[in-house]
Design a protein around this motif. Structure first.
Motif, PDB file in Angstrom:
ATOM      1  N   PHE A 131      -6.327   6.429  -0.975  1.00  0.00           N
ATOM      2  CA  PHE A 131      -5.506   5.264  -0.657  1.00  0.00           C
ATOM      3  C   PHE A 131      -4.767   5.450   0.675  1.00  0.00           C
ATOM      4  CE2 PHE A 131      -6.404   4.587  -5.088  1.00  0.00           C
ATOM      5  CZ  PHE A 131      -6.630   3.215  -5.127  1.00  0.00           C
ATOM      6  N   LYS A 145      -5.183   2.784   3.713  1.00  0.00           N
ATOM      7  CA  LYS A 145      -4.111   2.242   4.554  1.00  0.00           C
ATOM      8  C   LYS A 145      -4.451   2.392   6.030  1.00  0.00           C
ATOM      9  CE  LYS A 145       0.648   2.544   5.985  1.00  0.00           C
ATOM     10  NZ  LYS A 145       1.895   3.333   6.041  1.00  0.00           N
ATOM     11  N   THR A 175       0.840  -1.206   0.000  1.00  0.00           N
ATOM     12  CA  THR A 175       0.000   0.000   0.000  1.00  0.00           C
ATOM     13  C   THR A 175       0.868   1.247   0.000  1.00  0.00           C
ATOM     14  OG1 THR A 175      -1.708  -1.201   1.241  1.00  0.00           O
ATOM     15  CG2 THR A 175      -1.907   1.189   1.164  1.00  0.00           C
TER      16      THR A 175
END
Length: 433
Positions: free
Chosen positions: A141, A145, A114
């Protein structure tokens, strides 16, 4: 000549099996094979599984294949002058067992990948050829995470990219739901996770064979738009504060251009061009990289003429969202409707019945444009203005179902039949004369 034996180093309920590779005086290495065996299924004398149980037979077969492949790879490495190191042995065992190299395994850790993906996004080349993505995409994103970290801490375990399958999504969904996240939020995280893992597959990492079967749940949310009548109400309302008048003009421009707020609030006089006798707004969308050309709508032209050819002055996305709620409130856009809005205490969206002005956001502009003109303007032309890539996504965006489309087609056929009848009647009357 190289020799390979399998040994167990300690007594345990399930004993880990190690591989020992020896060659002359310089090579004596051992490495965990990741296989484990019950004490009663281990042949201490032969240093291998007995194979008396189904599981024991499977392990014995896999170890035999590992030994054969490793000896072959070892001989090839020696011929090519490759050093036989602990790292070489670890990588060979992983590769033979389809687990990838040590470096790939580390990259295959979900949080590690990630981080890698977040750092990769600014250089990602989109289908349009544009390099990089928007800050909002990267932020999604980063949020993903954070939620994955929460899950790992709650479950007290680490996950790999290869663990991401429909079962994991169900686990993730239940965890997030327990923490009062909305279906839309959960669905977005699930789809973003799938997107990231598909990229991992392109990078050569091991992923679940069921990765493509992942779907993200989405709740049916109220599509908040401003109708032409409501836009006219807003237009005719007088605002004492210049900040509200300015936001009102941006709101109206947004409802007649259909652009995302990231593109809308960046429009300047330089975006106005003349081509083939038409006055156009030209821009390149930040999110998609698509070049958009829009004929100047009379409502937009009226605002520009009022401002001597200039767009309203610049404001931030945050202030725009704040001001347009006040703009709509003063314009009487206050009917009670179903919707969701952020609870300032919990920072989470909550469903309820609210005055419409409380649910107005910058996104209302784009959706109003698409919804108000749907059915009057051919869908491909509307998509060319909004920048939607597919008709399916466009219809989902404005909340149109297959039934809505069927109804629209039926209305078109009814209109076509009436026009045909009218034309026939006119011809008969003309003949009679």
């Amino acid at each position: 000549m190289a020799t390979i034996r399998f040994i167990v180093k300690r007594k345990a309920e399930l004993m880990p099996i190690y591989l020992r590779l020896r060659h002359g005086k310089n090579v004596d290495l051992s490495k965990d094979t990741s296989f484990k065996v019950l004490p009663e299924d281990w042949n201490l004398k032969k240093q291998q599984p007995k194979g008396t149980t189904e599981q024991g037979k499977i392990i014995a077969l896999n170890l035999s294949k590992l030994k054969t492949s490793l000896l072959s790879n070892f001989n090839e490495a020696i011929e090519n002058g490759i050093s036989i190191t602990p790292e070489w042995l670890a990588d060979q065992i992983n590769i033979i067992q389809n687990r990838g190299t040590s470096e790939q395994q580390e990259k295959g850790n979900l949080l590690t990948y990630t981080d890698y993906y977040i750092n990769y996004l600014p250089t990602h080349v989109q289908r349009s050829g544009k390099r990089g993505v928007s800050k909002n995409t990267i932020k999604k994103f980063v949020t993903l995470k954070a939620r994955l970290v929460d899950l790992q801490e709650a479950k007290n375990r680490k996950y790999n990219v290869s663990d991401i399958n429909p079962d994991f999504i169900n686990l993730f969904d239940a965890f997030l739901r327990k923490n009062n996240y909305s279906d839309n939020y959960i669905g977005t995280l699930s789809i973003n996770l799938k997107t990231m893992c598909k990229n991992a597959r392109k990078d050569g990492l091991n992923v679940s064979p069921n990765l493509d079967n992942i779907t993200g749940v989405k709740e049916d949310t109220e599509k908040i738009i401003l109708t032409f009548k409501e836009i006219e109400q807003i237009k005719k309302t007088s605002y004492k504060r210049e900040a509200l008048s300015n936001a009102r003009d941006w709101l109206i421009i947004g409802c007649f251009t259909g652009q995302r707020v990231s593109d809308l609030l960046k429009l300047t006089k330089d975006n106005i061009v003349f081509k083939s006798g038409l006055q156009l707004i030209e821009l390149t969308q930040i999110k998609t990289g698509k070049k958009i050309s829009l004929p100047l709508h009379p409502e937009v032209k009226e605002i520009l003429d009022k401002r001597e050819g200039y767009f309203p002055y610049k404001i931030s996305d945050v202030k725009f969202n704040l001001y347009i709620k006040e703009v709509c409130k003063l314009a009487g856009i206050d009917q009670l409707i179903n919707g969701s809005k952020i609870n300032p205490k919990t920072k989470r969206k909550e469903k309820g019945v609210y005055p419409k002005y409380e649910l107005i956001t910058s996104h209302t502009c784009r959706r109003s444009f698409a919804s108000n003109y749907y059915g009057d303007i051919p869908t491909p032309l509307l998509m060319s203005a909004t920048g939607h890539a597919t008709e399916k996504k466009f219809l989902i965006y404005i909340g149109k179902s297959a039934t809505d489309q069927a109804q629209q087609l039926a209305e078109y056929w009814t209109k076509e039949t009436l026009e045909a009848k009218q034309e026939t009647q006119l011809k008969i009357i003309k003949k009679a004369n």
